[in-house]
Design an enzyme around this catalytic site. Sequence first.
Site, PDB file in Angstrom:
ATOM      1  N   ASP A   2     -12.429   6.996   3.703  1.00 44.11           N
ATOM      2  CA  ASP A   2     -11.258   6.712   4.538  1.00 44.11           C
ATOM      3  C   ASP A   2     -10.929   5.218   4.576  1.00 44.11           C
ATOM      4  OD1 ASP A   2      -9.115   7.390   6.126  1.00 44.11           O
ATOM      5  OD2 ASP A   2     -10.242   7.321   7.998  1.00 44.11           O
TER       6      ASP A   2
ATOM      7  N   LYS B 165     -10.314  12.492   8.631  1.00 43.63           N
ATOM      8  CA  LYS B 165      -9.904  12.023   9.958  1.00 43.63           C
ATOM      9  C   LYS B 165     -10.008  13.193  10.937  1.00 43.63           C
ATOM     10  CE  LYS B 165      -6.620   8.700   8.005  1.00 43.63           C
ATOM     11  NZ  LYS B 165      -7.239   7.446   8.450  1.00 43.63           N
TER      12      LYS B 165
ATOM     13  N   ASP C  14       1.198   5.988   6.077  1.00 47.49           N
ATOM     14  CA  ASP C  14       0.228   5.117   5.414  1.00 47.49           C
ATOM     15  C   ASP C  14       0.794   4.486   4.138  1.00 47.49           C
ATOM     16  OD1 ASP C  14      -2.206   3.939   5.827  1.00 47.49           O
ATOM     17  OD2 ASP C  14      -3.338   5.372   4.645  1.00 47.49           O
TER      18      ASP C  14
ATOM     19  N   ASP D  58      -2.725  10.294   3.847  1.00 46.24           N
ATOM     20  CA  ASP D  58      -4.144   9.934   3.893  1.00 46.24           C
ATOM     21  C   ASP D  58      -4.894  10.887   4.801  1.00 46.24           C
ATOM     22  OD1 ASP D  58      -6.626   8.744   3.899  1.00 46.24           O
ATOM     23  OD2 ASP D  58      -6.052   7.150   5.299  1.00 46.24           O
TER      24      ASP D  58
ATOM     25  N   LYS E  57       0.855  -1.195   0.000  1.00 47.76           N
ATOM     26  CA  LYS E  57       0.000   0.000   0.000  1.00 47.76           C
ATOM     27  C   LYS E  57       0.887   1.240   0.000  1.00 47.76           C
ATOM     28  CE  LYS E  57      -3.319   2.479   2.934  1.00 47.76           C
ATOM     29  NZ  LYS E  57      -4.077   2.470   4.204  1.00 47.76           N
TER      30      LYS E  57
ATOM     31  N   ARG F  83      -7.605  -0.164   0.588  1.00 45.23           N
ATOM     32  CA  ARG F  83      -8.068  -1.389  -0.075  1.00 45.23           C
ATOM     33  C   ARG F  83      -8.479  -1.124  -1.522  1.00 45.23           C
ATOM     34  NH1 ARG F  83     -12.590  -2.069   4.424  1.00 45.23           N
ATOM     35  NH2 ARG F  83     -10.817  -1.169   5.535  1.00 45.23           N
TER      36      ARG F  83
ATOM     37  N   GLU G 250      -9.681   3.740   1.976  1.00 45.05           N
ATOM     38  CA  GLU G 250      -9.147   3.950   0.627  1.00 45.05           C
ATOM     39  C   GLU G 250      -8.027   2.990   0.251  1.00 45.05           C
ATOM     40  OE1 GLU G 250      -5.915   4.961   2.825  1.00 45.05           O
ATOM     41  OE2 GLU G 250      -7.967   5.525   3.271  1.00 45.05           O
TER      42      GLU G 250
END
Length: 527
Positions: free
Chosen positions: A382, A309, A322, A302, A297, A386, A384
């Site tokens: 959020d 968030k 992230d 993010d 990933k 995946r 995201e």
Amino acid sequence: MASALAKATLGLTLPLQIDLPKISFAAKDTDIVEWKGDMLAVGVTEKDMTKAENSKFLNSILNKIDSQHSGLLFQVSTEEDFAGKHGQSIVLRLSGHGSKRVGLFGLGKCTTGSSTAAYRTLGESIASSAKAYHANSVAIILASSEDLSPILKLTAASAIATGTLLGTYEDNRFKSESKKPTLKSVDFLGLGVGLELEKKLKYTEHVFTGVVLGKELVNSPANVLTPGALAQEAEKIASTYSDVFSVKILDTEQCKELKMGSYLGVAAASANPPKFIHLCYKPTSGSIKKKLALVGKGLTFDSGGYNIKTGAGCSIELMKFDMGGSAAVLGAAKALGQIKPPGVEVHFIVAACENMISGTGMRPGDIVTASNGKTIEVNNTDAEGRLTLADALVYARGVDKIVDLATLTGACIIALGPSIAGIFTPSDELAKEVVAASESAGEKLWRMPMEESYWEKMKSSVADMANSGGRQAGSILAALFLKQFVDEKVQWLHIDMAGPVWNDKKKSATGFAIPTLIEWVVSNSSC
């Protein structure tokens, strides 16, 4: 890494070039009382600290050192209540011939199953003391080395060397001033000598360079490490090890041609364009027995998107990490470029982008279409990671085995805490392989269930699936989502490393999973 990030960024921040610690490791059969240098470091277990009634150690190595210094070691360890517990240490300044200092460093109980991690921590503690006392030369011996098998001696030397290197290294690229480490040489005493140990120590140094790259990538702020900068790192690896690596970087238009709507939907809000990274390792000669893919990933930042968030504990200020999965993948690639395992082809794949907010961005309720034709209702922007991994996993088809890594869910941190990663796979065989690699590397994984009945939570009334199914079993639902994009004929394993990617106490990246990935690839090369 700094050379790949030479362009000034938002805030005019440029990382300094920091040289890696250059420590000369050597295995010697020198008698401990004859060794001369700045510090003799002795790793001791609780059992080693057993004392006789006549003010003597029962352990022969400790007794030998103590006799050389007129019982001072016994006296001070008793006064300081040093019992060899994990994390305990005492360092004595000595006069006369031999070492200037002697240090005792606790290993705790140090059972066989925990030895790699314990020895790595020992190396870090010794490095810390070397910094504190400005030691240039250190000798390391285990009080119970005579009880170790030849294989365990190799394991111990490698793990201690790893810890020493990691404990010496400091990521000061973004500080205006930094101190250079003083430690220059480490001698291993009582752990054997010869070519096999020398090769093991060289392998350890290769792994260390990969871990440092991973740590530096995760530590880099998002205004420096953009998707483009991450792609430059991949290109640098391919250029440095051009005998075994090739690289393709796909831009937005090329990803559109491959119908990567899921990935591009996440990237749509950012001013920094996405970069799809594909590094390929092929040995210079010999037949290919296995084809592997490592998929990481790569969210270089993010924000959460429109599901931004917010609130205590959201950790938005840490969302530079992230991309920890991609850092693990690229760190492993750098080390493998030096190790050059035969008989295995490895694809390193990262769908790099940012998850931001703008008028062009993905909205809650939007439907995106992945490159395998499956449609996804985005009920949470959020969730995201995946979505980016979905297209990366489809792209990875054609290999025998896939391992993907992601800082995917806070649910996995709640379940396993900050030092254990969760693994999810339908394959018992692959689970055993990766767990064995993690044990050799001294990293902690725990297999989690893939409860198929939970998939009901991910169903959508308007698309093939939703990208989120609520708070319960969040890490399991994420793994079940990823499974929809993997060919059933391919062995696949997902690592949720949201917890161990970052050390809150040190406020720094850990380099987690890189040693495990390297061990796994090397083990497949020898199959």
